[in-house]
Design a protein around this motif. Sequence first.
Motif, PDB file in Angstrom:
ATOM      1  N   PRO A  39       0.804  -1.367  -0.087  1.00  0.00           N
ATOM      2  CA  PRO A  39      -0.034  -0.107  -0.124  1.00  0.00           C
ATOM      3  C   PRO A  39       1.033   1.411  -0.063  1.00  0.00           C
ATOM      4  O   PRO A  39       0.498   2.032  -0.529  1.00  0.00           O
ATOM      5  N   PHE A  40       1.846   1.548   0.698  1.00  0.00           N
ATOM      6  CA  PHE A  40       2.890   2.416   0.763  1.00  0.00           C
ATOM      7  C   PHE A  40       3.500   2.741  -0.463  1.00  0.00           C
ATOM      8  O   PHE A  40       3.535   3.870  -1.133  1.00  0.00           O
ATOM      9  N   ALA A  41       3.757   1.658  -1.338  1.00  0.00           N
ATOM     10  CA  ALA A  41       4.340   1.942  -2.585  1.00  0.00           C
ATOM     11  C   ALA A  41       3.338   2.332  -3.295  1.00  0.00           C
ATOM     12  O   ALA A  41       3.730   3.246  -4.436  1.00  0.00           O
ATOM     13  N   THR A  42       1.973   1.943  -3.391  1.00  0.00           N
ATOM     14  CA  THR A  42       1.173   2.519  -4.303  1.00  0.00           C
ATOM     15  C   THR A  42       0.842   4.076  -4.075  1.00  0.00           C
ATOM     16  O   THR A  42       0.588   4.621  -4.793  1.00  0.00           O
ATOM     17  N   ALA A  43       0.946   4.281  -2.682  1.00  0.00           N
ATOM     18  CA  ALA A  43       0.835   5.783  -2.396  1.00  0.00           C
ATOM     19  C   ALA A  43       1.899   6.586  -2.832  1.00  0.00           C
ATOM     20  O   ALA A  43       1.792   7.598  -3.272  1.00  0.00           O
ATOM     21  N   LEU A  44       3.261   6.309  -2.911  1.00  0.00           N
ATOM     22  CA  LEU A  44       4.246   6.792  -3.499  1.00  0.00           C
ATOM     23  C   LEU A  44       4.113   6.862  -4.853  1.00  0.00           C
ATOM     24  O   LEU A  44       4.421   7.904  -5.789  1.00  0.00           O
ATOM     25  N   LYS A  45       3.597   5.697  -5.908  1.00  0.00           N
ATOM     26  CA  LYS A  45       3.329   5.817  -7.096  1.00  0.00           C
ATOM     27  C   LYS A  45       2.305   6.628  -7.557  1.00  0.00           C
ATOM     28  O   LYS A  45       2.537   7.470  -8.600  1.00  0.00           O
ATOM     29  N   SER A  46       1.516   7.114  -6.566  1.00  0.00           N
ATOM     30  CA  SER A  46       0.401   8.166  -7.010  1.00  0.00           C
ATOM     31  C   SER A  46       1.057   9.545  -7.056  1.00  0.00           C
ATOM     32  O   SER A  46       0.504  10.420  -7.536  1.00  0.00           O
ATOM     33  N   LEU A  47       2.370   9.697  -6.257  1.00  0.00           N
ATOM     34  CA  LEU A  47       3.038  11.030  -6.534  1.00  0.00           C
ATOM     35  C   LEU A  47       3.445  11.147  -7.988  1.00  0.00           C
ATOM     36  O   LEU A  47       3.627  12.541  -8.487  1.00  0.00           O
ATOM     37  N   TYR A  48       3.388  10.126  -8.770  1.00  0.00           N
ATOM     38  CA  TYR A  48       3.933  10.260 -10.244  1.00  0.00           C
ATOM     39  C   TYR A  48       2.850   9.944 -11.216  1.00  0.00           C
ATOM     40  O   TYR A  48       2.771  10.527 -12.199  1.00  0.00           O
ATOM     41  N   MET A  49       1.851   9.508 -10.836  1.00  0.00           N
ATOM     42  CA  MET A  49       0.459   8.892 -11.507  1.00  0.00           C
ATOM     43  C   MET A  49      -0.555   9.251 -11.060  1.00  0.00           C
ATOM     44  O   MET A  49      -1.137   8.979  -9.672  1.00  0.00           O
ATOM     45  N   SER A  50      -1.512  10.041 -11.639  1.00  0.00           N
ATOM     46  CA  SER A  50      -2.740  10.336 -11.110  1.00  0.00           C
ATOM     47  C   SER A  50      -3.963   9.096 -11.135  1.00  0.00           C
ATOM     48  O   SER A  50      -4.877   9.427 -10.202  1.00  0.00           O
ATOM     49  N   GLU A  51      -3.618   8.233 -12.124  1.00  0.00           N
ATOM     50  CA  GLU A  51      -4.550   7.272 -12.116  1.00  0.00           C
ATOM     51  C   GLU A  51      -4.155   6.029 -11.696  1.00  0.00           C
ATOM     52  O   GLU A  51      -4.563   4.842 -12.373  1.00  0.00           O
ATOM     53  N   VAL A  52      -3.530   5.795 -10.560  1.00  0.00           N
ATOM     54  CA  VAL A  52      -3.060   4.465 -10.009  1.00  0.00           C
ATOM     55  C   VAL A  52      -3.998   3.806  -9.544  1.00  0.00           C
ATOM     56  O   VAL A  52      -5.056   4.214  -8.854  1.00  0.00           O
ATOM     57  N   GLU A  53      -4.206   2.464  -9.806  1.00  0.00           N
ATOM     58  CA  GLU A  53      -5.330   1.743  -9.511  1.00  0.00           C
ATOM     59  C   GLU A  53      -5.172   1.101  -8.140  1.00  0.00           C
ATOM     60  O   GLU A  53      -4.144   0.704  -7.632  1.00  0.00           O
ATOM     61  N   ILE A  54      -6.242   1.405  -7.561  1.00  0.00           N
ATOM     62  CA  ILE A  54      -6.204   1.313  -5.884  1.00  0.00           C
ATOM     63  C   ILE A  54      -7.003  -0.132  -5.799  1.00  0.00           C
ATOM     64  O   ILE A  54      -8.426  -0.058  -5.785  1.00  0.00           O
ATOM     65  N   HIS A  55      -6.638  -1.091  -5.407  1.00  0.00           N
ATOM     66  CA  HIS A  55      -7.347  -2.279  -5.131  1.00  0.00           C
ATOM     67  C   HIS A  55      -8.212  -2.201  -3.861  1.00  0.00           C
ATOM     68  O   HIS A  55      -7.606  -1.730  -2.960  1.00  0.00           O
ATOM     69  N   LEU A  56      -9.198  -2.826  -3.695  1.00  0.00           N
ATOM     70  CA  LEU A  56      -9.944  -3.062  -2.587  1.00  0.00           C
ATOM     71  C   LEU A  56      -9.329  -3.505  -1.548  1.00  0.00           C
ATOM     72  O   LEU A  56      -9.484  -3.286  -0.193  1.00  0.00           O
ATOM     73  N   ASP A  57      -8.799  -4.823  -1.794  1.00  0.00           N
ATOM     74  CA  ASP A  57      -7.974  -5.395  -0.788  1.00  0.00           C
ATOM     75  C   ASP A  57      -6.557  -4.432  -0.029  1.00  0.00           C
ATOM     76  O   ASP A  57      -6.344  -4.874   0.887  1.00  0.00           O
ATOM     77  N   HIS A  58      -6.271  -3.755  -0.830  1.00  0.00           N
ATOM     78  CA  HIS A  58      -5.269  -2.553  -0.306  1.00  0.00           C
ATOM     79  C   HIS A  58      -5.711  -1.315   0.313  1.00  0.00           C
ATOM     80  O   HIS A  58      -4.622  -0.687   0.751  1.00  0.00           O
ATOM     81  N   VAL A  59      -6.829  -1.023  -0.022  1.00  0.00           N
ATOM     82  CA  VAL A  59      -7.417   0.364  -0.194  1.00  0.00           C
ATOM     83  C   VAL A  59      -7.125   0.962   1.537  1.00  0.00           C
ATOM     84  O   VAL A  59      -6.924   2.137   1.582  1.00  0.00           O
ATOM     85  N   LEU A  60      -7.491   0.138   2.456  1.00  0.00           N
ATOM     86  CA  LEU A  60      -7.037   0.676   3.885  1.00  0.00           C
ATOM     87  C   LEU A  60      -5.714   0.967   4.065  1.00  0.00           C
ATOM     88  O   LEU A  60      -5.326   2.065   4.675  1.00  0.00           O
ATOM     89  N   VAL A 107      -3.392   2.065   1.862  1.00  0.00           N
ATOM     90  CA  VAL A 107      -3.338   3.207   0.918  1.00  0.00           C
ATOM     91  C   VAL A 107      -3.952   4.402   1.712  1.00  0.00           C
ATOM     92  O   VAL A 107      -3.221   5.627   1.793  1.00  0.00           O
ATOM     93  N   LEU A 108      -5.106   4.281   2.189  1.00  0.00           N
ATOM     94  CA  LEU A 108      -5.643   5.239   3.062  1.00  0.00           C
ATOM     95  C   LEU A 108      -4.849   5.745   4.115  1.00  0.00           C
ATOM     96  O   LEU A 108      -4.554   7.002   4.271  1.00  0.00           O
ATOM     97  N   ALA A 109      -4.585   4.752   4.874  1.00  0.00           N
ATOM     98  CA  ALA A 109      -3.292   5.052   6.042  1.00  0.00           C
ATOM     99  C   ALA A 109      -2.184   5.748   5.587  1.00  0.00           C
ATOM    100  O   ALA A 109      -1.731   6.656   6.282  1.00  0.00           O
ATOM    101  N   SER A 110      -1.645   5.255   4.407  1.00  0.00           N
ATOM    102  CA  SER A 110      -0.160   6.046   3.921  1.00  0.00           C
ATOM    103  C   SER A 110      -0.610   7.269   3.659  1.00  0.00           C
ATOM    104  O   SER A 110       0.254   8.333   3.881  1.00  0.00           O
ATOM    105  N   ALA A 111      -1.965   7.561   2.889  1.00  0.00           N
ATOM    106  CA  ALA A 111      -2.122   8.956   2.362  1.00  0.00           C
ATOM    107  C   ALA A 111      -2.256   9.882   3.550  1.00  0.00           C
ATOM    108  O   ALA A 111      -2.032  11.002   3.504  1.00  0.00           O
ATOM    109  N   HIS A 112      -2.916   9.362   4.725  1.00  0.00           N
ATOM    110  CA  HIS A 112      -3.197  10.122   5.915  1.00  0.00           C
ATOM    111  C   HIS A 112      -1.852  10.597   6.533  1.00  0.00           C
ATOM    112  O   HIS A 112      -1.386  11.680   6.995  1.00  0.00           O
ATOM    113  N   ILE A 113      -0.746   9.582   6.435  1.00  0.00           N
ATOM    114  CA  ILE A 113       0.364   9.987   7.105  1.00  0.00           C
ATOM    115  C   ILE A 113       1.229  10.940   6.150  1.00  0.00           C
ATOM    116  O   ILE A 113       1.958  11.699   6.771  1.00  0.00           O
TER     117      ILE A 113
END
Length: 506
Positions: free
Chosen positions: A159-180, A182-188
């Motif tokens: 999830p943290f890698a997905t959050a960092l990837k979103s710094l570079y790409m606006s349309e990164v796919e967020i899987h429901l299994d990892h969304v919690l 990614v949310l926590a990573s985005a909050h931090i």
Amino acid sequence: MIMSNMHKAQLERRIAGSTNRWRFPRQPFSGDLLSLSQKCKALSVDFEEALRNPDRLCISQIQKLFCGNLKNEDIQSGEADVILECLGFKWELHQPQLFQSQTLAKLYLEALAQGSTSPRRELEKLLRAQSPKKTKERSPVKKMIISLKINDPLVTKVPFATALKSLYMSEVEIHLDHVLGVLASAHILQFNGLFQRCVDVMMAGLTPITIRKFYEAGSKYKEEQLTTACEKWLEMNLVPLLGTQVYLRRIPQDLLHKVLKSPRLFTFSEFRLVKTILFWVFLQLDHKIMAIPTQETMLTFFKSFPKNRCFLDRDIGQRLRPLFLSLRLHNITKGKDLEELQDLNFFPESWLNQVTAYHYHALENGGDMAHLKDLNTQAVRFGLLFNQEYTTYSKKIAVYGFFFEIKGLKHDTASYSFYMQRIKHTDLESPSMVSKHKPVSLRAVRLVKYEIRARTLVDNKWQEFGTDEVLQKFDLAKPSCKSRTLKIQTVGSPIYATFAFIFPPS
């Protein structure tokens, strides 16, 4: 001399352009008031807050510059100039991208200040390097190493890698299994855009399996939009969906209590709602069972307790009392259902005696519900779950010897209507609704205060429809036997239609 030095340390008067302006000393903020005020207006930053916390203005200003340049630039493909140490890994980042995160921006600026004898010069150099006019002349900025410690168990590598990837790409796919995660990573990271995307994914992904974790995440991060979405979803699905699944046990008590107090709660009948909450209690106490128990299993379980005290009077039941105080037991009118509740030995005898007294007085007064006043909190409720494949759906109901039909009609792909009408007991198709043990009222006119409401989900947003509160006399002859019709236009399915009414004194 000492006083003169103190005064000089407090204020300095310098030439700024064609005017003289009072400047603050270098600590905590080096800049003139007029310039600071103009910057605050341009960046939508509170002026007083900027005076107290100049770092916020600095980070906000740099974020605006970097994020603005990102819109017109390709993704960085050169060598990384920032190394982030986090979760036991080293992540390579580029300056413009990391400034989308307030947390990373602050860490970078702190590292810039610690690693230089002239932090201001380094910051000016950084800003000049990102100036749109200097894109072809940018000089390399020295590589920085920053560290971030994370204690949130939801944040793991993927999830943290997905959050960092979103710094570079606006349309990164967020899987429901990892969304919690990614949310926590985005909050931090204080990455607001990504945080809102996660909230949107979670609101669209509410199911019996995810409802608890998503609600707890909304409460943890104080995201009211998400907790409200969970409450609204459960208001509609508690009885028809979760009432038949073992996932019912996952619903937290505080969320269940909020939903039970909501006037929008959907249920087929009051007794179905009571049975659903009894199933919830049973599943809280028996963690081994992996399916909704049969009625006989639940009866046997609660009857196994000693007869000297009911379940809610015991220590184990005291904390559950607020849930059952939110139920409308007085609207369970069938004698068979009330006998079943008495056999359970679950409710205090005084509660059931009060319900019996209400029914006695209502029957004695021709069906008048003198003890009920408010439709939102006290009305008798019946519901229809109208699915897409239906063209007509109806149900017969009986209350104090009066018989009604609640009905839904589909006119075309997006047009529906809902209404209720009074019917004669002699016109009932099912003889089970009328027997020697059930009352039949011969009153020609019945005064009813009612409201018809409908809700459905379209594009992850609830559409709500409803009549006003109506006071109407129902005769047995047409057209006065029919209520006001609720007409709606929607592509949503299913439609949760609720008929709430009271028989006021007449």
